[in-house]
Design a protein around this motif. Structure first.
Motif, PDB file in Angstrom:
ATOM      1  N   LEU A  43       0.816  -1.215   0.000  1.00 33.35           N
ATOM      2  CA  LEU A  43       0.000   0.000   0.000  1.00 33.35           C
ATOM      3  C   LEU A  43       0.852   1.268   0.000  1.00 33.35           C
ATOM      4  O   LEU A  43       0.321   2.376   0.023  1.00 33.35           O
ATOM      5  N   ASN A  44       2.164   1.090   0.013  1.00 37.05           N
ATOM      6  CA  ASN A  44       3.077   2.226   0.021  1.00 37.05           C
ATOM      7  C   ASN A  44       2.949   3.055   1.306  1.00 37.05           C
ATOM      8  O   ASN A  44       3.209   4.253   1.316  1.00 37.05           O
ATOM      9  N   LEU A  45       2.524   2.396   2.394  1.00 35.45           N
ATOM     10  CA  LEU A  45       2.397   3.101   3.677  1.00 35.45           C
ATOM     11  C   LEU A  45       3.704   3.048   4.458  1.00 35.45           C
ATOM     12  O   LEU A  45       3.879   3.751   5.444  1.00 35.45           O
ATOM     13  N   LEU A  46       4.595   2.169   4.037  1.00 32.42           N
ATOM     14  CA  LEU A  46       5.931   2.073   4.641  1.00 32.42           C
ATOM     15  C   LEU A  46       6.957   2.167   3.524  1.00 32.42           C
ATOM     16  O   LEU A  46       6.693   1.724   2.402  1.00 32.42           O
ATOM     17  N   ASP A  47       8.126   2.722   3.851  1.00 34.52           N
ATOM     18  CA  ASP A  47       9.212   2.751   2.858  1.00 34.52           C
ATOM     19  C   ASP A  47       9.943   1.414   2.858  1.00 34.52           C
ATOM     20  O   ASP A  47      10.116   0.791   3.906  1.00 34.52           O
ATOM     21  N   LEU A  48      10.377   1.012   1.678  1.00 27.26           N
ATOM     22  CA  LEU A  48      11.151  -0.221   1.565  1.00 27.26           C
ATOM     23  C   LEU A  48      12.562  -0.012   2.097  1.00 27.26           C
ATOM     24  O   LEU A  48      13.116   1.077   1.966  1.00 27.26           O
ATOM     25  N   THR A  49      13.141  -1.048   2.675  1.00 28.35           N
ATOM     26  CA  THR A  49      14.565  -1.010   3.006  1.00 28.35           C
ATOM     27  C   THR A  49      15.377  -1.473   1.801  1.00 28.35           C
ATOM     28  O   THR A  49      16.466  -0.987   1.543  1.00 28.35           O
ATOM     29  N   SER A  50      14.826  -2.450   1.067  1.00 33.93           N
ATOM     30  CA  SER A  50      15.520  -2.937  -0.129  1.00 33.93           C
ATOM     31  C   SER A  50      14.503  -3.502  -1.112  1.00 33.93           C
ATOM     32  O   SER A  50      13.343  -3.739  -0.754  1.00 33.93           O
ATOM     33  N   GLY A  51      14.948  -3.707  -2.352  1.00 32.20           N
ATOM     34  CA  GLY A  51      14.074  -4.295  -3.359  1.00 32.20           C
ATOM     35  C   GLY A  51      13.179  -3.257  -4.017  1.00 32.20           C
ATOM     36  O   GLY A  51      13.355  -2.046  -3.832  1.00 32.20           O
ATOM     37  N   GLU A  52      12.194  -3.753  -4.757  1.00 30.49           N
ATOM     38  CA  GLU A  52      11.343  -2.859  -5.524  1.00 30.49           C
ATOM     39  C   GLU A  52       9.930  -3.431  -5.635  1.00 30.49           C
ATOM     40  O   GLU A  52       9.749  -4.650  -5.698  1.00 30.49           O
ATOM     41  N   ILE A  53       8.948  -2.538  -5.642  1.00 28.36           N
ATOM     42  CA  ILE A  53       7.565  -2.969  -5.892  1.00 28.36           C
ATOM     43  C   ILE A  53       7.070  -2.259  -7.145  1.00 28.36           C
ATOM     44  O   ILE A  53       7.140  -1.028  -7.231  1.00 28.36           O
ATOM     45  N   LEU A  54       6.591  -3.048  -8.109  1.00 29.06           N
ATOM     46  CA  LEU A  54       6.053  -2.467  -9.339  1.00 29.06           C
ATOM     47  C   LEU A  54       4.547  -2.683  -9.375  1.00 29.06           C
ATOM     48  O   LEU A  54       4.066  -3.791  -9.113  1.00 29.06           O
ATOM     49  N   PHE A  55       3.808  -1.613  -9.679  1.00 28.17           N
ATOM     50  CA  PHE A  55       2.370  -1.743  -9.898  1.00 28.17           C
ATOM     51  C   PHE A  55       2.122  -1.385 -11.353  1.00 28.17           C
ATOM     52  O   PHE A  55       2.491  -0.297 -11.793  1.00 28.17           O
ATOM     53  N   GLU A  56       1.559  -2.297 -12.109  1.00 29.47           N
ATOM     54  CA  GLU A  56       1.407  -2.138 -13.563  1.00 29.47           C
ATOM     55  C   GLU A  56       2.721  -1.679 -14.193  1.00 29.47           C
ATOM     56  O   GLU A  56       2.754  -0.759 -15.005  1.00 29.47           O
ATOM     57  N   GLY A  57       3.799  -2.290 -13.764  1.00 34.72           N
ATOM     58  CA  GLY A  57       5.103  -2.039 -14.364  1.00 34.72           C
ATOM     59  C   GLY A  57       5.820  -0.799 -13.843  1.00 34.72           C
ATOM     60  O   GLY A  57       6.975  -0.559 -14.180  1.00 34.72           O
TER      61      GLY A  57
END
Ligand SMILES: Nc1ncnc2c1ncn2[C@@H]1O[C@H](COP(=O)(O)OP(=O)(O)OP(=O)(O)O)[C@@H](O)[C@H]1O
Ligand SMILES: [Mg+2]
Length: 319
Positions: free
Chosen positions: A60-74
């Motif tokens: 939900l993008n409510l927390l920042d990532l420490t590592s890696g990546e999240i893609l929504f529709e690319g």
């Protein structure tokens, strides 16, 4: 071939450890990779504290990532501008376990369902009113509920309101974090049926977090099993329930009544998940696994594809 709606790529989230682990960080989510396709349900299971909700909040993008990546529709969720963030917020929604605390007690139902519309460019009051009525109808509530407050509704009705709010902006993905576990058993089935119906009508994808494995089996297309921040097994639902490969998954499945009642436990699950200051080398499950050997204690295993659609991280599984 379809493209994933959501793609998690080696996603990690660390929190500073508390108590005796102070000064260390705690990998609540560790190297998680997972794809969710349009209209499908991915079940996410694992014992309390393994990182399921944290993973949901990252989606939900409510927390920042420490590592890696999240893609929504690319498109990567990192570095979105304000307009893109707003657009994304309408595309991914969440329904929590406890509608009592997720609905503002001072708002009437009409205001609760109307709010996301108001905040997202629905300027015409009459159109908003019509949309709210239509949404309540979609979740099986009549106009008589418009003027009521959340405390004047039953638990099941409150969860219907939370669902109406979640679908108000036509999302493509809903994170369902234990959506029925606070409800009566009879009401649970009604809410699950409603979710299934809405999924069909609106082509919704669900990330369905639950402790209830029977329900996960009923609702999900595929299931991810999480242990200590990692996905340790991932497969299509039938494959996972008929042919579990990871010792932890086997223990989890045997805890469901009526599944293999005649078979004794293959593995006794004792003790607790590791903690930040006792984070083991090798496979994080080895301290509780009766099959553990030196390789498990020292190296562990990456998630690997064992056969079409079935991934597992266990040194006992040879590709
Ligand atoms: N904001 C935070 N700050 C520090 N630690 C956190 C935070 N949020 C979660 N954690 C820790 O991260 C771990 C994973 O928590 P999470 O809530 O994701 O587990 P869960 O699998 O959803 O558990 P449950 O089934 O009980 O809901 C836990 O050890 C938790 O204490
Ligand atoms: Mg949780």
């Amino acid at each position: 071939m379809f493209k994933p709606l959501l793609s998690l790529q080696r996603v990690g989230k660390e929190f500073p450890a508390r108590g005796s682990g102070k000064g260390l960080s705690y990998k609540a989510v560790n190297e998680v990779s997972l794809d969710i396709y349009p209209g499908e349900t991915v079940g996410l299971v694992g014992e309390s504290g393994c990182g399921k909700s944290t993973l949901g909040y990252l989606v939900l993008n409510l927390l920042d990532l420490t590592s890696g990546e999240i893609l929504f529709e690319g498109q990567s969720l990192a570095n979105l501008n304000k307009a893109q963030q707003r657009a994304l917020k309408s595309q991914i929604q969440i329904v929590f376990q406890d509608p009592q605390s997720s609905l503002n007690p001072r708002f009437k139902i009409e205001q609760i369902v109307e709010e996301p519309l108001r905040l997202n460019g629905w300027r015409d009051k009459q159109k908003r009113k019509e949309r709210v009525r239509q949404l309540l109808d979609k979740v099986g509530l009549g106009e008589e509920y418009l003027g009521r407050f959340p405390h004047e509704l039953s638990g099941g009705q409150r969860q219907r309101v939370a669902i109406a709010r979640a679908i108000s902006l036509n999302p493509k993905l809903i994170v369902l974090d234990e959506p029925t576990s606070a409800l009566d058993v009879s009401v649970q089935a009604q809410i699950l049926n409603l979710l299934k119906e809405l999924q069909r009508d609106l082509n919704l994808a669900f990330l369905f977090i639950s402790h209830n494995l029977a329900v996960v089996r009923h609702l999900s297309n595929k299931v991810a099993v999480m242990y200590y921040g990692r996905i340790i097994e991932l497969a299509d639902t039938n494959e996972l329930f008929n042919n579990p490969l990871h010792p932890y998954t086997k223990v989890l499945l045997q805890s469901i009544p009526n599944i293999n009642p005649e078979k004794p436990l293959l593995v006794e699950l004792e003790g607790e998940m590791p903690t930040p200051h006792k984070s083991p080398l090798g496979c994080s499950f080895h301290s509780r696994c009766s099959y553990a050997n030196d390789l498990c204690r020292e190296a562990g295993s990456e998630l690997q594809l064992i056969k079409e659609g079935h991934w597992v991280s266990c040194t006992r599984q040879k590709v």
